[in-house]
Design an enzyme around this catalytic site. Structure first.
Site, PDB file in Angstrom:
ATOM      1  N   CYS A  46       0.851  -1.195   0.000  1.00 13.07           N
ATOM      2  CA  CYS A  46       0.000   0.000   0.000  1.00 13.07           C
ATOM      3  C   CYS A  46       0.882   1.238   0.000  1.00 13.07           C
ATOM      4  CB  CYS A  46      -0.894   0.031   1.237  1.00 13.07           C
ATOM      5  SG  CYS A  46      -1.919  -1.421   1.469  1.00 13.07           S
ATOM      6  N   HIS A  80       0.850   5.049  -1.511  1.00 10.87           N
ATOM      7  CA  HIS A  80       0.199   5.920  -0.530  1.00 10.87           C
ATOM      8  C   HIS A  80       1.079   6.238   0.683  1.00 10.87           C
ATOM      9  CE1 HIS A  80      -3.600   5.897  -2.660  1.00 10.87           C
ATOM     10  NE2 HIS A  80      -3.499   4.593  -2.786  1.00 10.87           N
ATOM     11  N   ARG A 124     -13.016  -1.017  -2.802  1.00 10.98           N
ATOM     12  CA  ARG A 124     -11.818  -0.204  -3.041  1.00 10.98           C
ATOM     13  C   ARG A 124     -10.553  -0.966  -2.647  1.00 10.98           C
ATOM     14  NH1 ARG A 124      -9.710   2.723  -6.429  1.00 10.98           N
ATOM     15  NH2 ARG A 124      -8.381   0.932  -6.202  1.00 10.98           N
ATOM     16  N   CYS A 181      -7.408  -2.432  -4.953  1.00 14.95           N
ATOM     17  CA  CYS A 181      -6.003  -2.034  -4.742  1.00 14.95           C
ATOM     18  C   CYS A 181      -5.112  -3.280  -4.769  1.00 14.95           C
ATOM     19  CB  CYS A 181      -5.832  -1.298  -3.420  1.00 14.95           C
ATOM     20  SG  CYS A 181      -6.193   0.459  -3.523  1.00 14.95           S
TER      21      CYS A 181
END
Lengths: 103, 207, 269
Positions: free
Chosen positions: C178, C182, C226, C230
């Protein structure tokens, strides 16, 4: 069975401001699904709006209108508290009518 | 001197204790995370469960992601990854930049939703600026605009760029960039085409 | 001399920034314009309407409405519930996000079959998802509410810590986690702005605007969707709906978004 529409109608000056959201797939007949099969065409062909027995909008639609269509228009000759009735009919003959009180 | 060292001992012990404690906590957390990952995913088409397994590089990068990478760990990762680099067997670094541009634009490959029989893309534009005409570029990586024009095409420069594409972790441990050659994401020919995109004077990157 | 160079450099830098900002804002402005055309209308409302009907109509083998479903604020209370989820639930002895809580309510109270429910967890055109519609309705009832999630219960704290750990978990052929996309602020993938989800600003921006009606799909998507998408892009296997990792990450994001004001369901690209 078709899902309900979201209709808002508000008197602004002497005009009624109408905004409609319709729940419809609007399949063009050109799209393929995950398995590669063509998804058959199915779209709204007719939209009409009536107020006090008077047709205030009549539209012929085709496959080029987007999924979950949004329609906005204005008309004159109605007062607060009058009812606005909207109906759509699709290419399979399925139809949906919803009514709203003008605010 | 000796006295001073002795007086420092309890402090050192404390520091060591805290460090060890953190290591233990981190290790415990790692087991928890790995077990939760195993329990929370299921294989889907080409995205099989073994993709959750980490190699040593991934394990070390995960472990140190939130903090500063200790230099010994950085060395270890670079050594591991440097050993994987294979120069092109025919010694030719440069392919066709047009093929390279297509690979740079293509974002598919290896996802459960992708066709495994089609070649994967490099998705370079997701993170890098390359050609001047492509304004939809990302900024996770540095701009590669005029890459070859600025650097020239000496053998060392070509070899360094090949190494970077082949295994990004060889010289930058825990880079955000995939290890395209080492992990078998792109073929030698695809890497050569990307090299041409970077270095060919006719490539839009250098125009 | 130095200051003149400084000036020129500054101007060049400013010019570059303007070009970048233009490329970005032209897309974002187009979306903003598209949103403005709808005014207060958002196709997500179609899901909200259907969700409200599903919430209030007696359904399932037990033929009951969901008035007995406790989303954390008491049986049947919908207003503000989403802004305090995920949370620890005594009855199920689990930390649950909204979607997994709904699955519990639909199976326990209405007697619906979990496997059947999960088959249609993500709507696809005519195949509609009851879970997406219910989520849209419940989330909309938290519009304007401030994100305030409790991790006081040890299991809630453990979920947060797990989410934090998973955030950094690098795996798959591409080495993605992630954090790859991000972990830093001010970055873009192509023209898409990437919020730093570790910081309150980025986490609030992202969390309070989901679920959303995705124009590109013509579907309303929730946080469960969502997150699994991802992981698909990370080249990992399929994330299970309502799994430990899904709930842990949601808890991590929701807690990081503390203090943000809920605006969802939104309309997104």
């Amino acid at each position: 069975m078709a899902d309900p529409m979201r209709i808002r109608a508000a008197l602004v000056g002497d005009k009624v401001d109408v905004k409609i959201l319709m729940a419809h797939e609007m399949e063009t007949g050109l799209r393929k699904d995950g398995e590669g099969n063509v998804v058959p065409a199915r779209y709204i062909v007719n939209v009409s709006a009536t107020c006090n027995e008077r047709t205030v909008l009549s539209a012929l639609w085709g496959a080029s209108v987007a999924k979950n269509p949004f329609l906005a228009f204005r008309f004159t000759g109605a007062a607060k508290g009058d009812k606005l009735k909207v109906t759509w009919t699709d290419s399979d003959g399925d139809t949906r009518t919803d009514e709203v009180v003008i605010g | 001197m000796r006295n001073m060292n002795l007086r420092k001992l309890p402090f050192l012990a404390l520091v060591l204790g805290v460090l060890l404690h953190f290591e233990v906590v981190a290790d415990g957390m790692r087991d928890t995370v790995v077990a939760a990952m195993e329990a929370s995913f299921e294989a889907k088409k080409q995205a099989t469960m073994d993709r959750l397994d980490q190699d040593e590089t991934q394990t070390l990068c995960t472990q140190h992601a939130a903090g500063i990478l200790p230099s010994a760990v950085a060395e270890r990762i670079m050594t591991l990854n440097r050993a994987t680099i294979r120069p092109p067997p025919d010694g030719q670094y440069l392919g066709d930049w047009k093929g390279g541009e297509l690979i740079a634009q293509t974002g598919t490959g290896f996802q459960s939703s992708d066709d495994p029989t089609k070649p994967a893309g490099g998705n370079c534009y997701a993170c890098h600026e390359l050609s001047g005409s492509e304004i939809a570029f990302g900024t996770i990586g540095p701009s590669l605009r005029y890459y070859g024009k600025v650097r020239g095409t000496s053998p060392t420069t070509l070899a360094a760029a090949w190494a970077k594409l082949y295994n990004s972790n060889a010289h930058m441990p825990c880079s955000n960039m995939p290890r395209f050659g080492h992990r078998g994401i792109l073929t030698d020919q695809q890497l050569k085409d990307l090299m041409a995109l970077l270095f060919d004077p006719a490539s839009p990157v250098n125009q | 001399m130095k200051s003149i160079y400084g000036c020129i450099r500054g101007l060049l830098l400013a010019a570059c920034c303007v070009t970048l900002a233009w490329a970005q804002s032209s897309t974002e402005e187009a979306i903003a314009e598209y949103r403005a055309m709808f005014g207060d209308e958002n196709p997500a409302e179609l899901w909200q309407i259907r969700g409200e009907e599903l919430w209030t109509t007696p359904r399932g083998p037990k033929n009951v409405a969901l008035a007995g479903c406790d989303l954390g604020l008491g049986a049947g209370i919908v207003t503000g519930a989403y802004a305090q989820l995920p949370r620890w639930f005594e009855d199920t002895q689990r930390v649950q996000d909204l979607e997994s809580r709904l699955v519990s309510c639909l199976t326990d109270l209405q007697g619906l079959d979990e496997a059947e429910l999960l088959k249609s967890r993500f709507g696809d055109g005519a195949k509609k998802s009851d879970l997406e519609a219910l989520t849209a309705y419940i989330v909309a009832a938290s519009r304007g509410h401030t994100m305030s999630v409790s991790i006081a219960h040890p299991a809630a704290q453990a979920a947060y810590d797990l989410g934090h750990g998973v955030f950094y978990y690098r795996a798959g052929p591409h080495d993605f986690s992630c954090a790859t996309c991000h972990g830093e602020s001010g970055k873009r993938i192509r023209l898409q702005v990437l919020p730093k989800l570790l910081d309150p600003v980025g986490a609030r921006y992202a969390y309070t605007s989901w679920p959303g009606y995705r124009v590109s799909q013509g579907e309303l998507r929730t946080m469960e969707w969502r997150l699994q998408d991802c992981f698909r892009q990370q080249r990992l296997p399929q994330l299970r709906y309502g799994s430990e990792v899904a709930i842990g990450l949601t808890m991590f994001l929701a807690k990081n978004a503390e203090g943000g004001i809920m605006t969802a369901p939104n309309i997104t690209r």
